[in-house]
Motif scaffolding. Structure first.
Motif, short mmCIF file in Angstrom:
data_model
loop_
_atom_site.label_atom_id
_atom_site.label_comp_id
_atom_site.label_asym_id
_atom_site.label_seq_id
_atom_site.Cartn_x
_atom_site.Cartn_y
_atom_site.Cartn_z
N THR A 160 82.26 49.64 -32.35
CA THR A 160 82.47 49.07 -33.33
C THR A 160 81.35 48.34 -33.74
O THR A 160 81.85 47.42 -34.85
CB THR A 160 83.70 47.72 -32.56
N ASN A 161 80.29 48.82 -33.84
CA ASN A 161 78.98 47.83 -34.77
C ASN A 161 78.10 49.11 -35.56
O ASN A 161 77.53 48.50 -35.88
CB ASN A 161 77.99 47.00 -33.94
N GLY A 162 78.82 50.10 -35.31
CA GLY A 162 78.61 51.00 -36.04
C GLY A 162 76.97 51.73 -35.78
O GLY A 162 75.88 51.92 -36.54
N GLU A 163 76.91 51.72 -34.31
CA GLU A 163 75.10 51.88 -33.60
C GLU A 163 74.88 52.89 -33.07
O GLU A 163 73.73 52.95 -32.60
CB GLU A 163 74.54 50.44 -33.08
N TYR A 164 75.88 53.57 -32.55
CA TYR A 164 76.08 54.60 -31.56
C TYR A 164 75.43 56.25 -31.99
O TYR A 164 74.62 56.97 -31.48
CB TYR A 164 76.71 55.16 -30.88
N SER A 176 71.08 41.45 -24.71
CA SER A 176 70.15 41.70 -23.30
C SER A 176 70.30 43.35 -23.05
O SER A 176 69.15 43.36 -22.27
CB SER A 176 71.11 41.16 -22.54
N GLY A 177 70.65 43.64 -24.11
CA GLY A 177 70.54 45.57 -23.63
C GLY A 177 72.06 46.01 -23.24
O GLY A 177 71.43 47.31 -22.71
N LYS A 178 72.90 45.52 -23.45
CA LYS A 178 74.35 46.81 -23.19
C LYS A 178 73.89 48.10 -24.12
O LYS A 178 74.28 49.32 -23.32
CB LYS A 178 75.29 46.13 -23.84
N SER A 179 73.86 47.38 -25.26
CA SER A 179 73.45 49.21 -25.87
C SER A 179 73.12 49.98 -25.86
O SER A 179 73.41 51.62 -25.35
CB SER A 179 73.80 48.84 -27.37
N CYS A 180 71.32 49.50 -25.33
CA CYS A 180 70.62 50.20 -24.78
C CYS A 180 70.56 50.86 -23.41
O CYS A 180 70.72 52.19 -23.50
CB CYS A 180 69.35 49.75 -25.03
N GLN A 228 71.11 51.08 -33.20
CA GLN A 228 70.88 50.75 -34.70
C GLN A 228 71.35 49.55 -33.76
O GLN A 228 72.11 49.10 -34.61
CB GLN A 228 71.48 51.13 -35.61
N SER A 229 70.49 48.60 -32.88
CA SER A 229 71.34 47.21 -32.69
C SER A 229 69.78 46.74 -32.53
O SER A 229 69.70 45.71 -31.44
CB SER A 229 71.78 47.09 -31.35
N ASP A 230 68.84 46.81 -33.15
CA ASP A 230 67.71 45.99 -32.71
C ASP A 230 67.44 44.77 -33.54
O ASP A 230 68.14 44.56 -34.04
CB ASP A 230 66.81 46.85 -34.46
N ASP A 231 66.64 44.14 -33.22
CA ASP A 231 66.76 42.39 -33.68
C ASP A 231 66.15 42.20 -34.55
O ASP A 231 64.68 43.56 -34.46
CB ASP A 231 66.05 41.35 -32.43
N PHE A 280 67.44 46.85 -11.16
CA PHE A 280 66.70 47.77 -12.22
C PHE A 280 66.06 47.09 -13.35
O PHE A 280 66.79 46.62 -14.27
CB PHE A 280 67.19 49.09 -11.66
N LEU A 281 65.13 48.14 -14.15
CA LEU A 281 64.45 48.31 -15.79
C LEU A 281 65.56 49.17 -16.07
O LEU A 281 64.82 50.49 -15.51
CB LEU A 281 62.91 48.70 -15.20
N VAL A 282 66.48 49.22 -17.10
CA VAL A 282 66.62 50.53 -17.46
C VAL A 282 66.23 51.49 -17.80
O VAL A 282 65.03 50.90 -18.45
CB VAL A 282 68.30 49.32 -18.53
N ARG A 283 66.15 52.38 -17.66
CA ARG A 283 65.40 53.64 -18.95
C ARG A 283 65.64 53.66 -20.24
O ARG A 283 66.48 52.86 -20.92
CB ARG A 283 65.75 54.82 -17.96
N THR A 284 64.42 53.86 -21.08
CA THR A 284 64.31 52.96 -22.59
C THR A 284 64.98 54.29 -23.07
O THR A 284 65.07 55.81 -22.80
CB THR A 284 63.11 53.39 -22.88
N ALA A 285 66.48 54.20 -24.06
CA ALA A 285 66.86 55.15 -24.39
C ALA A 285 66.21 54.71 -25.82
O ALA A 285 65.37 54.99 -25.66
CB ALA A 285 67.82 54.35 -25.39
#
Length: 681
Positions: free
Chosen positions: A237-241, A205-209, A660-663, A650-655
Motif C-alpha cells: 500500500t505504500n510502494g516500498e517493497y 518502529s521497523g515493521k517494513s524492514c 523504501q520506507s526511510d525516515d 530480538f534485534l531484527v536482522r538488517t534487511a
C-alpha cells in the motif's frame, strides 16, 4: 528393561550434577506455584540488569535459567532482580562454609515456564508438574540449551534426487537475541510460514524492514535448495517493497504490478532492476467479481436494487459475441417486452419514440429490422400515425415474445463494462413491463453509481476491454495462475515467479479494499479446487492491514473486505493460504482475523488501547512480557507464538536492501535554498 532405564537415568543425573557445579548461579530459597526466589552466589558471572545496549550478562530480566530435578530441568524466566531484604544475614540456602564466604546480597525472581528433559533427543514442553525443592541449584543456560528449549536446532535434511546433494533448513535466522549473548534467534519454518502471523508496531518502529528481512532470509539462500515452490503476494500500500526484493538470488523471480491511472505519478525507480523482474500494469477483469462483490461495490440495497442488479448482470450474457440461438431468442423476447412497454405506457408518443430509438441504437433485434421499426413509428400531432403501421409494430413485437422465459443467471462470462449500464436499464424496463412502475425511482442511485464507476480514473483497472483479447485467457483460473507465478499447460506447469508485489500506493482505500478482497477471494477459491489439497502454500502479506481489514466498517467502505479475510483466517490453513498482517493499529483490525494469528512479531507500541487489545487477543502472554513493548527501540521486536517455544526479544536482522520506507532527514531538507526545491512533480 527397567534396570537399563534406571542406569540411563542415573547417568544423565550424574552428568547434570557435574554440569551443575560449573554453571551454578545460586539456590532456590522460596517456591510457590507461580514464582520462585533465588539467592545468588558471588561467584556467578554477572547479574546486573541491562538495557538494549549490546552488552550480555548471565542473569537479567528476560533471561532463562535451569533448575535440575531427577530426570529433567525446570525452565524458568527471570522476571525480577533485587537485593536481599537483610543483606547482613546469610540465607540458610547457602549452607556450606564456602557458600557463606561467597554469599551474595542479590536475589532473582523466577517464573516457571516448562520442563526440559536431560535426554537431548527430547524437547522442551510447557507447564511444570514437579516443582523444585528448597535449596535446589539454579543454572544459567547455554546456546545448546536454547536450541533445545526453542526447538529450532537447524538440522539439515538431504533432499533426495538432488545433484549435487543439497539440503534444506527447518528454521530461519531472523535476528540476534537481546537477552542471550551472540545467540541467533530462529523461527521454525513450518510453524511461522505455515500459519497466520501479525507484525505490529508504531509507525517508524521497523515493521517494513522486518517483513523485508524475513523475505530475504527465506528466499535468499543460494547455497541451499532454492525456494522455487514458494509464493508470496504482497499488497504494497505504500510502494516500498520493490527495492527490498530486487536482489534476491537466482533462480528466484519477481513480478511487480502497479495500478495505473491518469492521475498516478509516473514510475521512476531510483535504481536499476534486473531482467528477472516482470513489470506489468495491474488489471482486474470486472466480470471476475461475484454477485455479492458487485452488490457491495455498488452499495445495492436489499429490497429492490439487488434483484434488479442480479438481473442486469445476467442480461450481460445476452450481448456477448457468439451468443447461442436460444440466447438470441431470449434477448429478442426481453427487448420486445421493453419496447412494448415503452409503446403502451409512455407519457407521449414523442417520448416513447425517443426512448425506443435510444434502445435500438444499442441493441439490434434479430428477426425484425430496427430501421423498419423506426420507419413505421411516425408521430403526428402527438400520436403514432398511420395506425396500421403502429399495429404492425405491435404485432411484430408480440411475435417475438416467448411463452415461458427466464433471465439467465450471472456466470462470470466476459462482457464489456459499457454493457452493464445498458443491461441495468433493460432490467429496469423489464421490471416496469411487469407492472413495477416505481422500480426506476428506486434504482436511480444504483444507476448513478454504475455511471460513476464507468468514468472514475481510479477504477480504470477494473474496466478491462475485450477488443482483440483472447477470451479463453481471461478465466478466473488463468488470472490467478499469473498472480501465483504458474506458467505452462496442466501437464507441464512450472513456476515463473515466486514473489508478486502489487503496488497500491497510487490509489485510495476504496480501491485497495476492492483489489485486496477480490484477489484474495480468487486465490482462496483456486486453492480450494486443487486436486492435491494443501500442497501449494501461498503467503499473503497485508501491509497497513487496518485500512482494508477493519474491525468496524467505515462510512467510505464500498466492499466489505473483512468478510473474505475472516474466512481465510478461519479456513485458509486447510488449503495452504496464510496471512501475514502488518499494522500500526492492532485495535482497528478485525478481532476475528487477529485472533487466528499463531505468531506475533511486535515492535514498539505505546498506545494503551492497542496494548490492551494485544493482551486480550493473546491471553497466554504475561503482563511482564507485554510491559516491554512500550520501551522497545527501533528494529527491536518481541516474538511469540507457535514458531518459538517461549517469548523472545530480538534485534531484527538488517534487511539488505532496505525497503523504501526511510525516515525523512528533516534538518537536511530544511536548510537549503528555496530555489533548489525541485523534488515535487
Amino acid at each position: 528393561m527397567w534396570w537399563t532405564s534406571w542406569l540411563a537415568s542415573r547417568k544423565m543425573a550424574t552428568v547434570a550434577t557435574s554440569d551443575s557445579r560449573r554453571r551454578r548461579l545460586g539456590a532456590v530459597i522460596d517456591v510457590t506455584a507461580e514464582l520462585f526466589r533465588v539467592e545468588m552466589t558471588e561467584t556467578a558471572d554477572g547479574y546486573t540488569l541491562v538495557g538494549f545496549d549490546g552488552q550480555h550478562y548471565v542473569a537479567r530480566i528476560g533471561s532463562l535459567v535451569l533448575i535440575p530435578l531427577t530426570n529433567a530441568y525446570v525452565v524458568a524466566e527471570v522476571t525480577g532482580l533485587q537485593e536481599r531484604p537483610d543483606s547482613s544475614t546469610v540465607s540458610s540456602a547457602l549452607r556450606s562454609l564456602d557458600d557463606v564466604m561467597n554469599a551474595s546480597s542479590r536475589q532473582l525472581t523466577l517464573s516457571p515456564l516448562g520442563t526440559l528433559p536431560f535426554e537431548e533427543s527430547k524437547s522442551f514442553s510447557f507447564g511444570v508438574s514437579e516443582f523444585p525443592p528448597l535449596y535446589a541449584d539454579v543454572l544459567h543456560v547455554e546456546n545448546r540449551d536454547l536450541d533445545r528449549i526453542l526447538n529450532v536446532a537447524n538440522q539439515e535434511v538431504e533432499i533426495p534426487g538432488s545433484s549435487p546433494t543439497a539440503t534444506k533448513l527447518n528454521s530461519l535466522t531472523i535476528g540476534t537475541s537481546v537477552v542471550f549473548s551472540d545467540y541467533d534467534v530462529k523461527v521454525r519454518i513450518n510453524e511461522f510460514f505455515g500459519a497466520h502471523s501479525a507484525i505490529l508496531g508504531n509507525t517508524g518502529s521497523g515493521k517494513s524492514c522486518t517483513i523485508s528481512s524475513f523475505l530475504q532470509e527465506a528466499l535468499g539462500k543460494p547455497d541451499l535448495v532454492p525456494t522455487g515452490g514458494s509464493t508470496f503476494v504482497l499488497f504494497d500500500t505504500n510502494g516500498e517493497y520493490r527495492r527490498a526484493v530486487s536482489k534476491l538470488p537466482s533462480p528466484i523471480q519477481r513480478t511487480y504490478a502497479r495500478i495505473e491511472h491518469a492521475h498516478a505519478a509516473p514510475l521512476t525507480p531510483d535504481e536499476p532492476y534486473d531482467e528477472r523482474e516482470t513489470l506489468i500494469h495491474f488489471e482486474l477483469p470486472h466480470w471476475l467479481l461475484t454477485l455479492e462483490e458487485w452488490e457491495l461495490l455498488l452499495q445495492a440495497s436489499d429490497r429492490v436494487q439487488r434483484p434488479v442488479l442480479r438481473n442486469a448482470l445476467g442480461l450481460t450474457s445476452l450481448f456477448a459475441t457468439g451468443s447461442s440461438a436460444q440466447l438470441t431468442e431470449l434477448r429478442d423476447h426481453i427487448l420486445a417486452s421493453c419496447l412494448l412497454h415503452l409503446l403502451m405506457d409512455s407519457e407521449s408518443a414523442t417520448a416513447a419514440r425517443s426512448r425506443i430509438a435510444g434502445l435500438l441504437n444499442v441493441y439490434e433485434l434479430q428477426k425484425i429490422s430496427n430501421v423498419e421499426i423506426m420507419s413505421r413509428l411516425t408521430v403526428s400531432y402527438g400520436e403514432f400515425k398511420p395506425e396500421h403501421d403502429f399495429k404492425w409494430v405491435q404485432g411484430a413485437l408480440n411475435g417475438l415474445l416467448l411463452s415461458s422465459a427466464e433471465i439467465p443467471s450471472y456466470k462470470n462470462q466476459p462482457f464489456r463494462f459499457s454493457d452493464l449500464e445498458m443491461a441495468l436499464n433493460m432490467a429496469i424496463l423489464f421490471e416496469e413491463s411487469h407492472g413495477n412502475r416505481r422500480v426506476r425511482d428506486n434504482c436511480s442511485t444504483l444507476l448513478t453509481r454504475v455511471k460513476s464507476l464507468s468514468t472514475r480514473d481510479e477504477f480504470e483497472f477494473l474496466r478491462v476491454g475485450l477488443d482483440g483479447a483472447d477470451i479463453s485467457e481471461l478465466t478466473p483460473d488463468l488470472f490467478v495462475d499469473k498472480l501465483l507465478g504458474i506458467a505452462g499447460s496442466r501437464e507441464e506447469r512450472k513456476k515463473s515467479s515466486q514473489v508478486y508485489v502489487l503496488d497500491l500506493s497510487t490509489v485510495d482505500d476504496e480501491v485497495v479494499e476492492v483489489v485486496s478482497s477480490v484477489v484474495t477471494r480468487l486465490i482462496f477459491d483456486r486453492l480450494r479446487r486443487t486436486s492435491s489439497r494443501n500442497t501449494y502454500p501461498v503467503n499473503l502479506i497485508l501491509e497497513e492491514a487496518h485500512r482494508y481489514v477493519p474491525r468496524l466498517a467505515t462510512a467510505a467502505s464500498t466492499l466489505d473486505a473483512t468478510r473474505i479475510f475472516e474466512r481465510v483466517a478461519k479456513e485458509g490453513r486447510k488449503y495452504g493460504l496464510f496471512l501475514m498482517l502488518s499494522s500500526q493499529r492492532p485495535s482497528e483490525i478485525s478481532g476475528t482475523v487477529l485472533s487466528q494469528c499463531s505468531n506475533y512479531v511486535i515492535h514498539r507500541i505505546q498506545n494503551p488501547e492497542d496494548l490492551q487489545h494485544i493482551r486480550r487477543m493473546t491471553p497466554f502472554i504475561s503482563d511482564s512480557v507485554l510491559n516491554r513493548l512500550a520501551s522497545l527501540p527501533k528494529q527491536y521486536a518481541l516474538l511469540f507464538g507457535t514458531s518459538v517455544s517461549i517469548p523472545t526479544t530480538f534485534l531484527v536482522r538488517t534487511a539488505n536492501p532496505l525497503p523504501q520506507s526511510d525516515d525523512s532527514d528533516v534538518s537536511t531538507h530544511w536548510y537549503r535554498s528555496p530555489e533548489t526545491i525541485r523534488d515535487l512533480p
